[in-house]
Enzyme design. Structure first.
Site, PDB file in Angstrom:
ATOM      1  N   ARG A 116       0.775  -1.340  -0.006  1.00  0.00           N
ATOM      2  CA  ARG A 116       0.139   0.182   0.105  1.00  0.00           C
ATOM      3  C   ARG A 116       0.987   1.355   0.127  1.00  0.00           C
ATOM      4  NH1 ARG A 116      -3.582  -2.878   3.581  1.00  0.00           N
ATOM      5  NH2 ARG A 116      -5.213  -3.738   2.433  1.00  0.00           N
ATOM      6  N   GLU A 231      -5.452  16.569 -10.886  1.00  0.00           N
ATOM      7  CA  GLU A 231      -5.952  16.725 -12.376  1.00  0.00           C
ATOM      8  C   GLU A 231      -7.541  16.804 -12.356  1.00  0.00           C
ATOM      9  OE1 GLU A 231      -3.767  15.027 -15.897  1.00  0.00           O
ATOM     10  OE2 GLU A 231      -5.656  14.343 -16.493  1.00  0.00           O
ATOM     11  N   ASN A 239      -1.617  18.162 -20.844  1.00  0.00           N
ATOM     12  CA  ASN A 239      -1.931  17.245 -21.778  1.00  0.00           C
ATOM     13  C   ASN A 239      -2.047  17.747 -23.143  1.00  0.00           C
ATOM     14  OD1 ASN A 239      -2.007  14.819 -20.030  1.00  0.00           O
ATOM     15  ND2 ASN A 239      -4.019  15.597 -19.217  1.00  0.00           N
ATOM     16  N   HIS A 242      -1.206  15.866 -26.373  1.00  0.00           N
ATOM     17  CA  HIS A 242      -1.103  14.053 -25.786  1.00  0.00           C
ATOM     18  C   HIS A 242      -2.299  13.590 -26.145  1.00  0.00           C
ATOM     19  CE1 HIS A 242       2.310  15.799 -23.426  1.00  0.00           C
ATOM     20  NE2 HIS A 242       2.626  14.704 -22.840  1.00  0.00           N
TER      21      HIS A 242
HETATM   22  N1  GLY Z   1       2.647  14.660 -17.855  1.00  0.00           N
HETATM   23  C1  GLY Z   1       1.403  15.453 -17.515  1.00  0.00           C
HETATM   24  C2  GLY Z   1       1.002  15.418 -15.998  1.00  0.00           C
HETATM   25  O1  GLY Z   1       2.064  15.146 -15.128  1.00  0.00           O
HETATM   26  O2  GLY Z   1       0.086  15.783 -15.655  1.00  0.00           O
END
Ligand code: GLY
Length: 361
Positions: A116, A231, A239, A242
């Site tokens: 973990r 994120e 991104n 990407h």
């Molecule tokens: N490579 C994109 C990020 O780390 O969010």
């Protein structure tokens, strides 16, 4: 020593011997057993330096990963997890990754799931690792042609960026990392973009300039990650290029013909085109992006044979939602927005534009 905060992880840019790395080894992690994760390249070119300069690491277990993106897979992780178990590694021990993006992505992933989660320190040795992969706690492995489909957020305890490791980097690897440097400037810093594209290659890669590139690029990424570590919004700007870039990379993965950065550069052309089509990026700036990427990165002649496979790959991109494929748009050079919905027709047009940008005449 330059210290940059990346979402509560300290990134130290400078000579490793003068950094807080030795102190972490002898104080914070004095009683922890250390596991150093390397690949075939860093095993041969960087590990000896580490073991010689930091004698406390002589007792460390060394895990050798096969080099290359095609090995960033669950099967390899299982073998490493079994080895950790055989070595009797416990939760209070420490994983140190020494390598490029594949090593920190996979080493970080293993550190995050074994018992973990073990603490982890990254020592990136490639430009790509230094400005991107080792920063911000994303770990990941691929699932077939789908890039980084399995992964976790596991912020490292520290990242040490020492540009002396770049001395042994092949030119292709330089260029691969440089695509992420260009991306950071494109999404967040027009002045840096202009500085980068105005510099001659020999000036760009002098020691002083590399140190400036590293500090600037790491600062841009760190600022975004600090604002949105998981994120949920803003981090998606990282991104840019990407969604289409990863699909190109996935399509060519087995043939192993294109570096990550090369694919992202191509993805940036295609996504800049869509930004222009949808009314954000102006045509002059689009042309500038195309010109810069085209001068540095090739495009495969058979790109258009992959349109339907790449479209399918994009449908499984991690940034999508129920409504479809979501990408970032460049609003202008130095500014980027996210969550823009595109459809199959947009993807086809963008790939056609990309091909034409290289092979029009
Ligand atoms: N490579 C994109 C990020 O780390 O969010």
């Amino acid at each position: 020593m330059k210290k940059i905060d990346c979402s509560s992880c300290i990134v130290e840019v400078g000579n490793l011997e003068l950094s807080s790395f030795p102190q972490l080894l002898t104080e914070t992690y004095k009683d922890a057993r250390k596991v150093i994760v390397v690949d075939e390249n860093t095993h041969d070119f960087c590990l000896e330096y580490l073991l010689t300069v930091f004698p406390t690491l002589e007792e460390a277990e060394v895990i050798l990963l096969p080099a290359g993106e095609e090995n960033k897979v669950m099967e390899v992780c299982f073998q490493v997890l079994e080895a950790l178990s055989e070595y009797g590694i416990v939760r209070s021990d420490l994983v140190i990754t020494l390598g490029g993006g594949v090593v920190s992505d996979m080493g970080g992933f293993i550190a995050s799931i074994y018992k973990r989660g073990l603490d982890c320190i990254h020592i990136p040795t490639s430009l790509l690792g230094m400005v991107d992969a080792a920063l911000g706690g994303k770990t990941g492995i691929d699932l077939g042609s789908y890039k980084n489909q399995i992964g976790t957020f596991h912020n490292p305890k520290a990242v040490f960026v020492d540009q002396r490791f770049l001395a042994s980097l092949p030119e292709e690897e330089w260029k691969s990392g440089f695509a992420e440097v260009l991306k950071h400037a494109l999404i967040a810093d027009k002045q840096e973009w202009e500085r980068l594209i105005a510099s001659k290659q020999n000036e760009l890669f002098s020691d002083e300039s590399v140190s400036q590139i590293l500090e600037k690029s790491i600062a841009i990424k760190s600022q975004v990650v600090t604002e949105d570590p998981q994120e949920n919004g803003k981090r998606k700007v990282l991104n840019f290029g990407h969604t289409i870039g990863h699909a190109i990379e996935g399509y060519y993965l087995e043939l192993n013909r294109l570096s990550h950065g090369n694919c992202i550069a191509l993805g940036m052309i295609a996504e800049a085109f869509l930004s222009n089509q949808k009314g954000t990026l102006n045509t002059e700036e689009l042309n500038e992006v195309v010109q810069v990427m085209r001068a540095l990165y090739p495009c495969p002649e058979d790109l258009l044979t992959g349109v339907s496979v790449m479209t399918e790959l994009m449908k499984n991109d991690k940034k999508n939602d129920q409504l479809g494929v979501r990408i970032c748009f460049l609003d202008r050079i130095g500014e980027c927005s996210w969550n823009h919905l595109i459809d199959g027709n947009d993807i086809k047009m963008a790939l056609n534009y990309l091909y034409q940008a290289y092979y029009k005449n």
